[in-house]
Design an enzyme around this catalytic site. Structure first.
Site, PDB file in Angstrom:
ATOM      1  N   GLY A 235     -14.539  -8.360  41.835  1.00  0.00           N
ATOM      2  CA  GLY A 235     -15.350  -9.395  41.204  1.00  0.00           C
ATOM      3  C   GLY A 235     -15.806  -9.062  39.793  1.00  0.00           C
ATOM      4  O   GLY A 235     -16.691  -9.732  39.263  1.00  0.00           O
ATOM      5  N   GLU A 271     -12.351  -2.506  44.208  1.00  0.00           N
ATOM      6  CA  GLU A 271     -11.102  -3.233  44.438  1.00  0.00           C
ATOM      7  C   GLU A 271     -11.044  -4.512  43.592  1.00  0.00           C
ATOM      8  O   GLU A 271     -11.037  -5.618  44.129  1.00  0.00           O
ATOM      9  CB  GLU A 271     -10.924  -3.551  45.934  1.00  0.00           C
ATOM     10  CG  GLU A 271     -12.150  -4.203  46.560  1.00  0.00           C
ATOM     11  CD  GLU A 271     -12.016  -4.467  48.054  1.00  0.00           C
ATOM     12  OE1 GLU A 271     -11.229  -3.781  48.717  1.00  0.00           O
ATOM     13  OE2 GLU A 271     -12.716  -5.371  48.532  1.00  0.00           O
ATOM     14  N   GLY A 273      -9.475  -7.499  41.323  1.00  0.00           N
ATOM     15  CA  GLY A 273      -8.213  -8.224  41.232  1.00  0.00           C
ATOM     16  C   GLY A 273      -8.044  -8.762  39.827  1.00  0.00           C
ATOM     17  O   GLY A 273      -7.350  -8.196  38.990  1.00  0.00           O
ATOM     18  N   ARG A 274      -8.777  -9.851  39.546  1.00  0.00           N
ATOM     19  CA  ARG A 274      -8.548 -10.579  38.285  1.00  0.00           C
ATOM     20  C   ARG A 274      -8.742  -9.720  37.041  1.00  0.00           C
ATOM     21  O   ARG A 274      -7.998  -9.848  36.076  1.00  0.00           O
ATOM     22  CB  ARG A 274      -9.437 -11.820  38.213  1.00  0.00           C
ATOM     23  CG  ARG A 274     -10.907 -11.588  37.953  1.00  0.00           C
ATOM     24  CD  ARG A 274     -11.719 -12.855  38.160  1.00  0.00           C
ATOM     25  NE  ARG A 274     -11.865 -13.152  39.570  1.00  0.00           N
ATOM     26  CZ  ARG A 274     -11.723 -14.367  40.099  1.00  0.00           C
ATOM     27  NH1 ARG A 274     -11.443 -15.396  39.328  1.00  0.00           N
ATOM     28  NH2 ARG A 274     -11.876 -14.555  41.385  1.00  0.00           N
ATOM     29  N   CYS A 352       0.875 -37.245  38.403  1.00  0.00           N
ATOM     30  CA  CYS A 352       0.262 -38.575  38.419  1.00  0.00           C
ATOM     31  C   CYS A 352      -1.112 -38.501  39.068  1.00  0.00           C
ATOM     32  O   CYS A 352      -1.360 -39.109  40.107  1.00  0.00           O
ATOM     33  CB  CYS A 352       1.155 -39.535  39.186  1.00  0.00           C
ATOM     34  SG  CYS A 352       2.832 -39.529  38.582  1.00  0.00           S
ATOM     35  N   TYR A 381      -4.637 -15.414  39.820  1.00  0.00           N
ATOM     36  CA  TYR A 381      -5.070 -16.688  40.415  1.00  0.00           C
ATOM     37  C   TYR A 381      -4.496 -17.869  39.629  1.00  0.00           C
ATOM     38  O   TYR A 381      -5.232 -18.798  39.276  1.00  0.00           O
ATOM     39  CB  TYR A 381      -6.599 -16.770  40.480  1.00  0.00           C
ATOM     40  CG  TYR A 381      -7.236 -15.617  41.236  1.00  0.00           C
ATOM     41  CD1 TYR A 381      -7.154 -15.540  42.625  1.00  0.00           C
ATOM     42  CD2 TYR A 381      -7.895 -14.602  40.559  1.00  0.00           C
ATOM     43  CE1 TYR A 381      -7.735 -14.481  43.316  1.00  0.00           C
ATOM     44  CE2 TYR A 381      -8.469 -13.534  41.249  1.00  0.00           C
ATOM     45  CZ  TYR A 381      -8.389 -13.490  42.626  1.00  0.00           C
ATOM     46  OH  TYR A 381      -8.952 -12.442  43.311  1.00  0.00           O
TER      47      TYR A 381
HETATM   48  C1  LIG Z   1     -10.768 -11.562  46.226  1.00  0.00           C
HETATM   49  C2  LIG Z   1     -11.331 -10.272  46.633  1.00  0.00           C
HETATM   50  C3  LIG Z   1     -11.352  -9.208  45.731  1.00  0.00           C
HETATM   51  C4  LIG Z   1     -10.941  -9.336  44.294  1.00  0.00           C
HETATM   52  O1  LIG Z   1     -11.773 -10.216  43.605  1.00  0.00           O
HETATM   53  P1  LIG Z   1     -11.618 -10.363  42.012  1.00  0.00           P
HETATM   54  O2  LIG Z   1     -12.639 -11.378  41.673  1.00  0.00           O
HETATM   55  O3  LIG Z   1     -10.223 -10.825  41.767  1.00  0.00           O
HETATM   56  O4  LIG Z   1     -11.869  -9.046  41.413  1.00  0.00           O
HETATM   57  C5  LIG Z   1     -11.807  -7.977  46.187  1.00  0.00           C
HETATM   58  N1  LIG Z   1     -12.230  -7.833  47.477  1.00  0.00           N
HETATM   59  C6  LIG Z   1     -12.238  -8.845  48.354  1.00  0.00           C
HETATM   60  C7  LIG Z   1     -12.719  -8.607  49.732  1.00  0.00           C
HETATM   61  C8  LIG Z   1     -11.799 -10.101  47.964  1.00  0.00           C
HETATM   62  O5  LIG Z   1     -11.832 -11.104  48.835  1.00  0.00           O
END
Ligand SMILES: *Cc1c(COP(=O)(O)O)cnc(C)c1O
Length: 408
Positions: A235, A271, A273-274, A352, A381
């Site tokens: 996050g 952990e 992601g984005r 559309c 995403y």
């Molecule tokens: C989606 C998710 C992440 C990654 O979130 P980001 O906002 O992309 O960093 C990490 N841990 C869990 C459990 C998630 O569901």
């Protein structure tokens, strides 16, 4: 800012090769290395594969991450195949019994358990498989007061949520885990929490400290000597309105080093992601048409939100850069080239539906039919959350740029 490798390809592709996703893997590599270098050496960095599970992306990250967080049976299989041997942490609500069994067969290293029933299912599956030390982190939905975060209005943990266990439910799970007095195939290795998305570094550090403190209290209260891991989630914020304002990994790394000092003997893990992959991808397309309606300018692009759903989902303007196409080959038609100048323009796709908007009323110096538009922050995403089959337009091309060979 668009990288030169992406810009070159974006202007070389023909209109019929567009739209295209273009990923700059050397840029991803450099970013991942910088993130890793900013973090204390003992901190484990997992990549949340759901942000972008494309195999070249997973493989590019491999030397810079400790492992991958996966959130479905499909991701378990996919990531195992793409990066064999990399440690996997299997999270996500609603894991089926079949998925748990398969994950055990594939030797998934960590299970992030989200409910009491899931813990029982996993224990049963582990017993059937003859396993006696399956490593579990309990995912906890910790209450966090918003004043702990400077009053920021955020979707924080502690609210009613389908994710994870309330603190009382964690207590109820302990008898089902070895290391907590009983014996069984499941070992309580740690606590996992993923409480918010879009936080800046100071807020992330506050959340991480709260999770680590809670884990320590739990472990002390119940004598859980094997509870040595604290996964504080992902996050880390990205800012679509200001692509150049990046998460402050240096400050975060420093804060996490301090936190590690306050928790000797515990492994901290994150952990994201984005924040790892969003910047490495561009969605490139061309302007098919420009028109005015009710006094407002619209640019109709090849492609749309069926390829990049992000702006529709998040209700934001996807940041973009115009790549002007000035060659005579670009405009051979015997009528005036449709164009807007010094005017706000809304960039829409071919669907559309009025929801097919990529950016709304954005001021541009000039935009003409045949010009190219490169949408930034399309590395996470984006394609993988989009409804590709709606309206049956062709799929985009995919280009994973590697560094070009130096000239001989
Ligand atoms: C989606 C998710 C992440 C990654 O979130 P980001 O906002 O992309 O960093 C990490 N841990 C869990 C459990 C998630 O569901």
């Amino acid at each position: 800012m668009i990288t030169s490798a992406v810009r070159t390809l974006a202007t070389e592709l023909t209109g019929d090769d567009l739209p295209a996703y273009v990923y700059d893997l050397p840029a991803l590599r450099a970013h991942a290395r910088a993130v890793r270098d900013a973090l204390p050496p003992g901190l484990e960095l997992y990549y949340a594969a759901k942000a972008n599970p494309a195999p070249p992306v997973l493989r590019t990250l491999a030397p810079h991450v400790t492992g991958y967080e996966v959130a479905s049976g499909g991701e378990v299989e996919h990531v195992r195949a793409a990066v064999p041997g990399a440690p996997l942490a299997f999270g996500g609500p609603g894991k089926t019994e079949g998925e748990l069994r398969r994950a055990l067969t594939l030797g998934v290293e960590r299970f992030h358990v989200e409910s009491e029933q899931e813990l029982r299912l996993l224990a049963g599956a582990a017993e059937d498989a003859g396993l006696d030390a399956v490593d579990v982190l309990l995912r906890v939905n910790l209450p966090l007061a918003s004043d702990e975060l400077g009053g920021a209005a955020l979707a924080m943990g502690g609210r009613p949520s389908p994710f994870g266990l309330d603190p009382e439910a964690v207590q109820r799970c302990l008898p089902l885990l070895s290391g907590a007095g009983s014996r069984g195939p499941l070992r309580l290795r740690g606590i996992h929490a993923h409480l918010a998305s879009g936080l800046d570094a100071p807020a992330q550090l506050t959340v991480a400290a709260a999770i680590a403190d809670w884990a320590r209290k739990l472990s002390e209260r119940h004598g859980l000597d094997e509870l040595t891991e604290v996964n504080v989630g992902g996050g880390m914020g990205v800012d679509y309105a200001h692509p150049d304002r990046r998460f402050d990994w240096a400050a975060y790394g420093k804060g996490m080093a301090d936190l590690a000092l306050r928790h000797p003997g515990r492994t901290l893990r994150i952990e994201p992601g984005r924040a790892l992959t969003v910047y490495c991808g561009w969605y490139v397309t061309e302007v098919l048409d420009i028109k005015h309606s009710g006094g407002e300018a619209f640019a109709v692009l090849r492609g749309g939100t069926h390829h990049i759903r992000t702006p529709a989902t998040k209700q934001h303007d996807q940041p973009f850069q115009v790549l002007p196409m000035d060659t005579t080959a670009t405009w051979t038609r015997p009528w005036a080239r449709p164009a807007v100048r010094e005017e706000p323009v809304t960039l829409v796709g071919q669907l559309c539906t009025p929801k097919d908007v990529l950016a709304r009323r954005v001021q541009v110096p000039e935009l003409r039919a045949g010009d190219r538009v490169a949408f930034a922050m399309a590395g996470a995403y984006a394609w993988n959350i989009s409804h590709h089959d709606f309206l049956m337009h062709p799929r985009p091309g995919f280009h994973y740029l590697e560094r070009r060979a130096p000239p001989q």
